[in-house]
Design a protein around this motif. Structure first.
Motif, PDB file in Angstrom:
ATOM      1  N   CYS A 149       0.824  -1.210   0.000  1.00 15.96           N
ATOM      2  CA  CYS A 149       0.000   0.000   0.000  1.00 15.96           C
ATOM      3  C   CYS A 149       0.862   1.265   0.000  1.00 15.96           C
ATOM      4  N   LEU A 173       4.163   1.703  -1.074  1.00 10.32           N
ATOM      5  CA  LEU A 173       5.046   1.943  -2.219  1.00 10.32           C
ATOM      6  C   LEU A 173       4.237   2.270  -3.465  1.00 10.32           C
ATOM      7  N   PRO A 174       4.716   3.210  -4.285  1.00 14.87           N
ATOM      8  CA  PRO A 174       4.030   3.510  -5.550  1.00 14.87           C
ATOM      9  C   PRO A 174       4.222   2.373  -6.544  1.00 14.87           C
ATOM     10  N   GLU A 175       3.320   2.288  -7.527  1.00 11.19           N
ATOM     11  CA  GLU A 175       3.396   1.244  -8.539  1.00 11.19           C
ATOM     12  C   GLU A 175       4.690   1.378  -9.337  1.00 11.19           C
ATOM     13  N   SER A 176       5.516   0.324  -9.304  1.00  7.98           N
ATOM     14  CA  SER A 176       6.791   0.341 -10.009  1.00  7.98           C
ATOM     15  C   SER A 176       7.353  -1.081 -10.030  1.00  7.98           C
ATOM     16  N   LYS A 236       8.578  -2.042  -6.514  1.00 10.79           N
ATOM     17  CA  LYS A 236       7.518  -2.494  -5.607  1.00 10.79           C
ATOM     18  C   LYS A 236       7.161  -3.940  -5.889  1.00 10.79           C
TER      19      LYS A 236
END
Length: 408
Positions: A51, A53-56, A59
């Motif tokens: 939740c 960490l940003p989408e990457s 992650k």
């Protein structure tokens, strides 16, 4: 390859049948309980990290490593076959967490049309789709989503229900294949030692606990080349073609059985004998030998009396525990009901309509005109009952007994 039956595609027993494997499971049980408690604690942290960490790629890598600690190991084959321009992934359905596994490898969204909503839907990794007046409205919404260049690809599971992944694929629904003309097939294999992957009675939360309890669960993801629809190809034909491709890749059979067939089979099994035994800890009710025996006997009676509802057969079998006696009871009840219903009509016509759909070389008992006096009607009823008994017994013996005698 011979098409499997629906019961071959479902695991009703969580525990193994093999005595040696069951003994190993009992020895592993204390370790499994400790692993489950530890993994619940770690799983909370995995959820918080996902939740935060940003989408990457970073992650997905971190979460994938942490999921390995939870016992969920992911392996992929032919990752270079994945087309970045494809907006729709089509995958077979094995567990409640298939969409989470694919999402560990590449960003994608899986819509949920029924079940949990709100926070639970989001926490499970689904894209919530609000109920619409009809299937067409949902299809139009998803078509617009697929046309958005910045949107992540959709991941759809056209079987619409899980199987054990060992025998065959349920028939693919056609509507996902109407969203776009190009799709990316994804073949998913799942392996787990000691216990079954899923059972029909289990919720997603129960399945998660079993995943934490098991030593490990390995997900094999194979990316197949993108497939495009031909100009003269309907949505169902496109779906059948993709289903055949996935079945061939997985070494399974492409069946015509649907989600509704699975639901009906589960309903029949549950009506046969309600589950009464519970397994250790968080284990859900399972079907044992008695339930399967009753279901088999019910099918034998159903073959002889095809027009009698299955729930009535099972109810009588639960009392008699005998195929012959149940056939006799049902014939007697049907004969009496037929006489009351037909009034001055022929009882023989009602009896003949009962067996008109079943082909057998045995001569059916002939009916007589309805008698005028009560004494004659009673005598006529007894004669017809006897004729029905003999006819049903002959059918049963021809179907189930003669083959056994020939085997001896």
């Amino acid at each position: 390859m011979e098409a499997p039956n629906i019961e071959d595609m479902i695991d009703f027993r969580r525990l193994p049948k093999d005595t040696l494997v069951l003994l190993l499971l009992l020895l592993y049980f204390p370790v499994g309980i400790c692993l489950m408690l530890l993994r619940i604690f770690i799983g909370i942290h995995v959820f918080l990290v996902s939740c935060a960490l940003p989408e990457s790629f970073l992650k997905r890598f971190i979460v994938r490593v942490m999921c390995s600690v939870l016992g969920m190991h992911v392996r992929q084959k032919n990752p270079r076959s994945r087309d970045k321009n494809t907006k729709l992934y089509i995958c077979n359905h094995v567990t409640e967490f298939d969409h989470n596994i694919i999402n560990l490898l590449t960003p994608c969204c899986t819509p949920q049309f029924e079940g949990s909503t709100g926070f639970v839907c989001w926490a499970r990794g689904f894209m919530e789709v609000h109920p619409a007046p009809g299937q067409e409205a949902i299809g139009e919404f998803l078509q617009r989503y697929c046309s958005m260049e910045a949107a992540s690809p959709l991941l759809l599971l056209p079987e619409e229900d899980t199987t054990n992944g060992h025998a065959g694929l349920l028939k693919f629904s056609s509507w996902p294949f109407s969203l776009t003309d190009s799709i990316q097939p994804v073949a998913l294999r799942v392996a787990r030692p000691l216990i079954a992957l899923s059972t029909p009675q289990s919720s997603w939360l129960t399945e998660l606990l079993w995943t934490f309890f098991a030593p490990f669960t390995v997900y094999h993801v194979s990316w197949l080349p993108p497939v495009s629809r031909q100009d003269d190809e309907s949505s169902q034909e496109f779906a059948n073609k993709v289903q055949e491709l996935l079945a061939c890749e997985l070494g399974l059979v492409s069946t015509k059985l649907t989600r509704a067939d699975k639901a009906e089979h589960i309903k029949r099994i549950r009506h046969a004998v309600p589950p009464t035994s519970t397994s250790l800890g968080f284990m859900v009710p399972t079907l044992g030998t008695d339930e399967r025996r009753i279901a088999k006997m019910a099918q034998q009676v159903k073959d002889v009396l095809p027009h009698i509802p299955l729930n009535i057969i099972v109810k009588d079998l639960a009392k008699t525990n005998c195929v012959d006696l149940t056939i006799t009871n049902l014939l007697e009840n049907r004969a009496e009901a037929s006489v009351e219903e037909i009034g001055t009509s022929s009882f023989g016509a009602s009896m003949n309509s009962t067996y008109s759909s079943s082909s057998t070389p045995t001569t059916k008992p002939a009916g007589k005109p309805f008698a005028k006096s009560p004494a004659d009607r009673h005598l006529s009823l007894q004669e017809r009952k006897e004729a029905l008994y003999n006819f049903a017994r002959r059918r049963y013996i021809e179907k189930y007994r003669l083959d056994q005698e020939d085997g001896h």
